[in-house]
Every structure is written in structure tokens, then in C-alpha cells.
Enzyme design. Structure first.
Site, PDB file in Angstrom:
ATOM      1  CG  ASP A  12      -1.878   1.157   1.230  1.00  0.00           C
ATOM      2  OD1 ASP A  12      -2.964   0.983   0.656  1.00  0.00           O
ATOM      3  OD2 ASP A  12      -1.560   2.226   1.805  1.00  0.00           O
ATOM      4  CB  ILE A  13       1.091   4.218  -2.210  1.00  0.00           C
ATOM      5  CG1 ILE A  13       1.507   3.342  -3.411  1.00  0.00           C
ATOM      6  CG2 ILE A  13       1.834   5.546  -2.237  1.00  0.00           C
ATOM      7  CD1 ILE A  13       1.178   3.940  -4.755  1.00  0.00           C
ATOM      8  CD  GLU A  71      -4.642   3.819  -1.412  1.00  0.00           C
ATOM      9  OE1 GLU A  71      -4.849   4.106  -0.228  1.00  0.00           O
ATOM     10  OE2 GLU A  71      -5.507   3.923  -2.316  1.00  0.00           O
TER      11      GLU A  71
END
Length: 384
Positions: free
Chosen positions: A250-251, A293
Site C-alpha cells: 500500500d502506498i 493504491e
């Protein structure tokens, strides 16, 4: 302006080629045979009844037989019956005229050859039998007197009529052969075109399947493809007693990136990370955009320790990279959770829950870090 075909020509084109070919051969060659018989009749002083029979046989009969075959529900079968009748009539005439040598040879050879051309050896036997039957009927009706001699003119014309018939027959066969060859080449061209279309359709179908399994923004596989693939890969690893690891990425603070730099910059970050993940992947790995994301890597035959090292390398590479997007310098980081079959679960849902729990822990403990799944799992949501 469109050209109009003459009705007579159009009508001929509608006639079956077997009927049309035999009509032409019968009309021309029998016309010459008629001329031979006229010469022979003059030599032998025929009565008026013989002349009437001659006209009916060699002038009227070809026209009537053509009309009969042309309008028949089965023109080819009708034409073959007429050819058999031709041979019978030839035998009858030869018996009555005393079997004049060249005339008898010309008639019998033409009749036998025509039937043999359409029915093979069976046609040849049928023609010979019909001619013999006609000759026998003639003998029974008026007896038999053997008169083989013919005058020079009638002999020459008999030879010419046989030659003409053979030429007409050979020409018709040649035309038909060329036409069949053209049709054969046209069929081959059509077959090649069809094969090309099938290849194009197959390629298009593959492209559509690929598009259905790919994320439009990043070009990575989508969640649909992952769901369809994970069961199969897990079953294969189970048969081979090998591990399968999942890395859920996950960003960090992606919402802030969109709010600060805009959604175009957020899309570019997603594409950059997708490129980073895919260039370092093996051919057996499945790299997909899991949603928003989040990215997920399915790594068959990879143990947990190697998967942890892989995830750490991704984290380090992204952290150290500076992105220049629309003239703005930007850095971003990622968090990841790693789970492995069979340590953290034996089914897709268990492994996904384990990786998600590890990702949640990485987010909760400061982000920009990698966490491995615990063996006792509790599924939680990842904070934004």
C-alpha cells in the site's frame, strides 16, 4: 449502365453443364452423321420411310432429348438415360444399314466413350450392352444383311464426324478442367482469407481477454485475474510441496499525494510503482493492482524469507527514488504485509487475510516498513 444478358444466353447458363455439353456434341456430330447417312441413302436408294426415320433420329431427336433433360427434375440422371438410349438407337441403325464399317465404328465409339466418361467402366459396359440390344432388335425386326462397304465421300465424312465429336468432347473437358482449377484456386484463396480472419479473430479474442484481465491505468493484472489464478497456483504448490508467498503493498499517505499534487500525479505514482514491481518479477510471478493504491504480488515457489527480502527491496527502492512529476520533485514510501503458504493459511482467503493483517500492522506501527503475518490472525481494515 448495367449490361443486360440476352435471354437465350441466360437460359443456356441455367442449364446443367452435362446437359449443355452433350447437347452441343450431339447436335454437331449427329449433323455430320446425318450428312453421312444422306450420302449412304443416295448410294442405296432408300425409300421415303427411311428418310423420315433418318430426319427424326438425327435432326429432331437431339432437340427433343435436350428439352427433356433440361426441364427434368434430375437433369444429369435424365441425360445419362438419354445417352443409353442413344447407344440403343445406334445399334438399331447399324443393324438396319448392314453395319457400314466407318459409320458403325463412329457411332458406337462415340456412344461408348460418352457413357464411359460419366460412369467409368460401368458406363462402357452399359453402352456396349445397349448397342448390342439395339442391333439384336433390328435383326429380329428386319433380319440382317452385312454391307460394310461405303463410298469414299461417306467414309471420309464418317471419319470427320468422329474426329469432330472427339474434338468437341476434348474441348468441353478442357474448359471444365480450367474452370474447376479456377474454382479450386478461388477456394484456396478463400480458405487462406478465412484462416487469416480466424487468426485475427483469435488474436482479438486474446487481446480482449488480456484487456479484461488487465488494469487500464498500470497495465498490471487486476483482481479478477488474481482470483481466477490463485486457487490453481495454490493447488500446484500443494502437489509439489512448495511454498507460495503473497506481498500486499500500500502506498503511504496516497490521499495526501492526490490532494497536494493532483490526481494526475497520483496516477503517475501508481504507474511508477507498477513499473518497479513488474520489472523485478519472475515469469511465474503474478503482479496485480489489487484496488486503489494497493498492489499484490503472488509469488509461487518462493519461501517467506525470500519474499520478505523482495518486499524490503521494493520499499528501499521506492523510498530512495525521487519522482519528477510536472516539474515537481516528490518522494513517497510504501508499506507491505507478507504471508506465505502453508505457514499462514492453506486457502486464498486465509492467505489474503494474513497479508492484510500484516499490512495493517505495518501501517499502524509507523508506515514505510515491511511486516510478516502472524500465525494467529485477526482480520482488520487498513487505515487510510
Amino acid at each position: 449502365m448495367a449490361l443486360q444478358t440476352h435471354p437465350a444466353v441466360a437460359s443456356m447458363r441455367e442449364v446443367h453443364w452435362v446437359v449443355r455439353m452433350n447437347y452441343r456434341g450431339r447436335t454437331v456430330s449427329w449433323g455430320m452423321i446425318f450428312a453421312v447417312c444422306v450420302l449412304l441413302g443416295q448410294e442405296r436408294a432408300w425409300s421415303w420411310g427411311h428418310w423420315v426415320a433418318l430426319v427424326l433420329q438425327f435432326v429432331a431427336y437431339p432437340q427433343l432429348s435436350y428439352l427433356l433433360a433440361r426441364h427434368s427434375a434430375e437433369p444429369v440422371r435424365s441425360e445419362l438415360r438419354i445417352l443409353t438410349l442413344d447407344s440403343f438407337c445406334f445399334g438399331l441403325w447399324m443393324s438396319w444399314m448392314g453395319a457400314p464399317l466407318w459409320l458403325a465404328y463412329a457411332l458406337c465409339a462415340c456412344g461408348a466413350m460418352t457413357l464411359a466418361a460419366f460412369r467409368g467402366m460401368g458406363g462402357l459396359y452399359q453402352a456396349v450392352l445397349a448397342q448390342a440390344s439395339g442391333a439384336l432388335c433390328g435383326v429380329l425386326l428386319w433380319g440382317f444383311e452385312f454391307r460394310p462397304d461405303m463410298g469414299p465421300a461417306s467414309t471420309a465424312l464418317s471419319m470427320a464426324s468422329l474426329t469432330t465429336y472427339l474434338w468437341i468432347f476434348a474441348h468441353a473437358v478442357n474448359v471444365r478442367t480450367h474452370r474447376l482449377n479456377r474454382i479450386r484456386w478461388q477456394l484456396k484463396d478463400s480458405e487462406r482469407a478465412l484462416q487469416q480472419q480466424l487468426l485475427e479473430i483469435s488474436a482479438l479474442q486474446s487481446q480482449l481477454r488480456e484487456q479484461a484481465n488487465r488494469d487500464a491505468l498500470t497495465g498490471l493484472f487486476n483482481r479478477r485475474f488474481l482470483d481466477a489464478t490463485m486457487d490453481r497456483e495454490l493447488a500446484r504448490c500443494q502437489r509439489m510441496a512448495e511454498p507460495l508467498s503473497l506481498i500486499l503493498i500500500d502506498i503511504d499517505h496516497f490521499k495526501n499525494i492526490n490532494d497536494t499534487f493532483g490526481h494526475a500525479a497520483g496516477d503517475e505514482v501508481l504507474r511508477r510503482l507498477a513499473f518497479l514491481l513488474s520489472t523485478d518479477a519472475r515469469s511465474s510471478d503474478v503482479v496485480c493492482r489489487h484496488g486503489g493504491e494497493e498492489f499484490l504480488l503472488m509469488l509461487p515457489h518462493m519461501p517467506l524469507a525470500v519474499a520478505m527480502a523482495r518486499a524490503e527491496r521494493y520499499r528501499s527502492m521506492l523510498e530512495s527514488s525521487v519522482m519528477l512529476i510536472e516539474g515537481k520533485r516528490m518522494r513517497c514510501t510504501l508499506s507491505a504485509g507478507v504471508a506465505c503458504y502453508p505457514v499462514h493459511g492453506k486457502g486464498p482467503s486465509e492467505l489474503m487475510a494474513a497479508a492484510d493483517s500484516a499490512l495493517y500492522r505495518a501501517k499502524r506501527t509507523g508506515r514505510n516498513r515491511i511486516e510478516r503475518a502472524a500465525e494467529d490472525l485477526s482480520t482488520k481494515s487498513v487505515p487510510a
